[in-house]
Design a protein around this motif. Structure first.
Motif, short mmCIF file in Angstrom:
data_model
loop_
_atom_site.label_atom_id
_atom_site.label_comp_id
_atom_site.label_asym_id
_atom_site.label_seq_id
_atom_site.Cartn_x
_atom_site.Cartn_y
_atom_site.Cartn_z
N UNK A 123 -11.31 -3.78 4.70
CA UNK A 123 -12.06 -4.42 3.63
C UNK A 123 -11.76 -3.76 2.29
N UNK A 124 -11.69 -2.43 2.27
CA UNK A 124 -11.37 -1.73 1.02
C UNK A 124 -10.00 -2.12 0.51
N UNK A 125 -9.02 -2.26 1.42
CA UNK A 125 -7.68 -2.64 1.01
C UNK A 125 -7.66 -4.08 0.50
N UNK A 126 -8.38 -4.98 1.16
CA UNK A 126 -8.46 -6.37 0.69
C UNK A 126 -9.04 -6.43 -0.72
N UNK A 127 -10.10 -5.69 -0.96
CA UNK A 127 -10.71 -5.69 -2.29
C UNK A 127 -9.76 -5.10 -3.32
N UNK A 128 -9.07 -4.03 -2.95
CA UNK A 128 -8.13 -3.40 -3.88
C UNK A 128 -6.98 -4.33 -4.22
N UNK A 129 -6.47 -5.06 -3.23
CA UNK A 129 -5.37 -5.97 -3.50
C UNK A 129 -5.80 -7.10 -4.43
N UNK A 144 -7.40 4.54 -14.76
CA UNK A 144 -7.33 3.42 -15.70
C UNK A 144 -7.15 2.07 -14.99
N UNK A 145 -7.71 1.96 -13.81
CA UNK A 145 -7.72 0.72 -13.05
C UNK A 145 -8.82 0.82 -11.99
N UNK A 146 -9.12 -0.24 -11.26
CA UNK A 146 -10.19 -0.17 -10.24
C UNK A 146 -9.85 0.79 -9.10
N UNK A 147 -10.85 1.55 -8.67
CA UNK A 147 -10.71 2.50 -7.55
C UNK A 147 -11.77 2.15 -6.50
N UNK A 148 -11.36 2.11 -5.23
CA UNK A 148 -12.24 1.74 -4.13
C UNK A 148 -12.40 2.95 -3.22
N UNK A 149 -13.64 3.40 -3.07
CA UNK A 149 -13.97 4.64 -2.35
C UNK A 149 -14.56 4.29 -0.99
N UNK A 150 -13.93 4.80 0.07
CA UNK A 150 -14.45 4.61 1.43
C UNK A 150 -15.64 5.53 1.65
N UNK A 151 -16.74 4.97 2.11
CA UNK A 151 -17.94 5.77 2.33
C UNK A 151 -18.83 5.09 3.36
N UNK A 171 3.73 0.24 -11.42
CA UNK A 171 3.26 -0.99 -10.75
C UNK A 171 2.06 -0.74 -9.83
N UNK A 172 1.17 0.16 -10.21
CA UNK A 172 -0.07 0.39 -9.46
C UNK A 172 -1.21 -0.32 -10.18
N UNK A 173 -1.90 -1.20 -9.47
CA UNK A 173 -2.99 -1.94 -10.07
C UNK A 173 -4.36 -1.57 -9.57
N UNK A 174 -4.43 -0.78 -8.50
CA UNK A 174 -5.72 -0.33 -7.94
C UNK A 174 -5.44 0.85 -7.02
N UNK A 175 -6.49 1.61 -6.72
CA UNK A 175 -6.39 2.78 -5.85
C UNK A 175 -7.48 2.72 -4.79
N UNK A 222 0.87 -1.18 0.00
CA UNK A 222 0.00 0.00 0.00
C UNK A 222 0.90 1.22 0.00
N UNK A 223 0.83 2.01 -1.08
CA UNK A 223 1.72 3.15 -1.28
C UNK A 223 0.92 4.44 -1.25
N UNK A 224 1.29 5.32 -0.33
CA UNK A 224 0.57 6.57 -0.10
C UNK A 224 1.42 7.74 -0.55
N UNK A 225 0.82 8.65 -1.33
CA UNK A 225 1.53 9.87 -1.72
C UNK A 225 0.57 11.05 -1.59
N UNK A 226 1.14 12.20 -1.16
CA UNK A 226 0.30 13.38 -0.98
C UNK A 226 1.20 14.61 -0.92
N UNK A 227 0.66 15.76 -1.29
CA UNK A 227 1.38 17.03 -1.16
C UNK A 227 0.92 17.75 0.09
N UNK A 228 1.86 18.38 0.78
CA UNK A 228 1.58 18.98 2.08
C UNK A 228 2.29 20.33 2.20
#
Length: 214
Positions: free
Chosen positions: A134-140, A103-110, A68-72, A4-10
């Motif tokens: 659960x969201x991470x399991x589905x994304x993997x 351009x790949x599956x995206x899983x939205x927490x809601x 090497x990103x297959x889902x978000x 699980x790779x996290x990137x953000x601008x701060x």
């Protein structure tokens, strides 16, 4: 297992979005300044379908973040739209138009259930109400062995960090002050939850800090 790779601008004062976020101003007042460094890059502009741009020290950092990103996974606020239950009459479909740049599956927490939203270019948004694990399991599973990108926003990132689920984190520190807004590290304690700084890259208008799990 995929990472699980996290990137953000701060900002220098710790904000990843400015105050008064809304549908009309999703990054909040001043929040756009956090991403000006990226919109100047040729590699980032190409991702959005634009030509031109520059190549500098940030280029390999961004190229690595896209590889090497297959889902978000992302939070409801980053997907955007109004708060609360989804509006069936005028359903929100994200900020990115009919062909989002994932351009790949995206899983939205809601907290509010919704049928999957399939858009052009291979992007399907799946709305997950059962929590971050659960969201991470589905994304993997959807990533098929590739890594999963954690796209934010702050509240989603805080949950994954506190749970010790982030394997890599890239903080793009921008030399600006927002004064208020949404802080990245609110409520996650006084440690980095097993992440160590392994690389610092100084670019003209941003400094990239990469952390990995021990």
């Amino acid at each position: 297992m995929s990472k699980l790779r996290f990137k953000i601008s701060m900002s220098l004062d710790g904000f990843v979005a400015g105050p008064s976020q809304s549908v009309d101003n999703p990054l909040g007042i001043g929040g756009g300044r956090l991403h000006e460094w990226a919109f100047q890059l040729a590699v980032f502009r190409a991702l959005l379908g634009f030509e031109g741009g520059v190549v500098n020290e940030s280029t390999p950092v961004v190229e690595e973040s896209l590889a090497n990103i297959g889902a978000t996974v992302m939070g409801r606020n980053m997907f955007g739209g109004h708060p609360g239950p989804w509006d069936a009459e005028t359903p929100w479909s994200g900020w990115w138009g009919v062909n989002p740049p994932f351009h790949h599956p995206v899983f939205v927490l809601t907290h509010h259930a919704r049928e999957p939203l399939e858009l052009e270019g291979g992007t399907t948004f799946t709305f997950v109400t059962a929590g971050v694990e659960t969201a991470l399991e589905q994304a993997r599973r959807a990533a098929g062995g590739a890594d999963v990108s954690l796209a934010g926003g702050a509240r989603a990132a805080q949950q994954y960090l506190a749970a010790g689920l982030v394997d890599e984190m890239e903080i793009n520190v921008v030399p600006t002050l927002l004064g208020s807004g949404e802080r990245l590290f609110d409520g996650v304690g006084d440690n980095l939850h097993g992440l160590d700084l392994v690389r610092t890259v100084a670019a003209p208008t941003v400094t990239h800090l990469k952390f990995v799990r021990r």
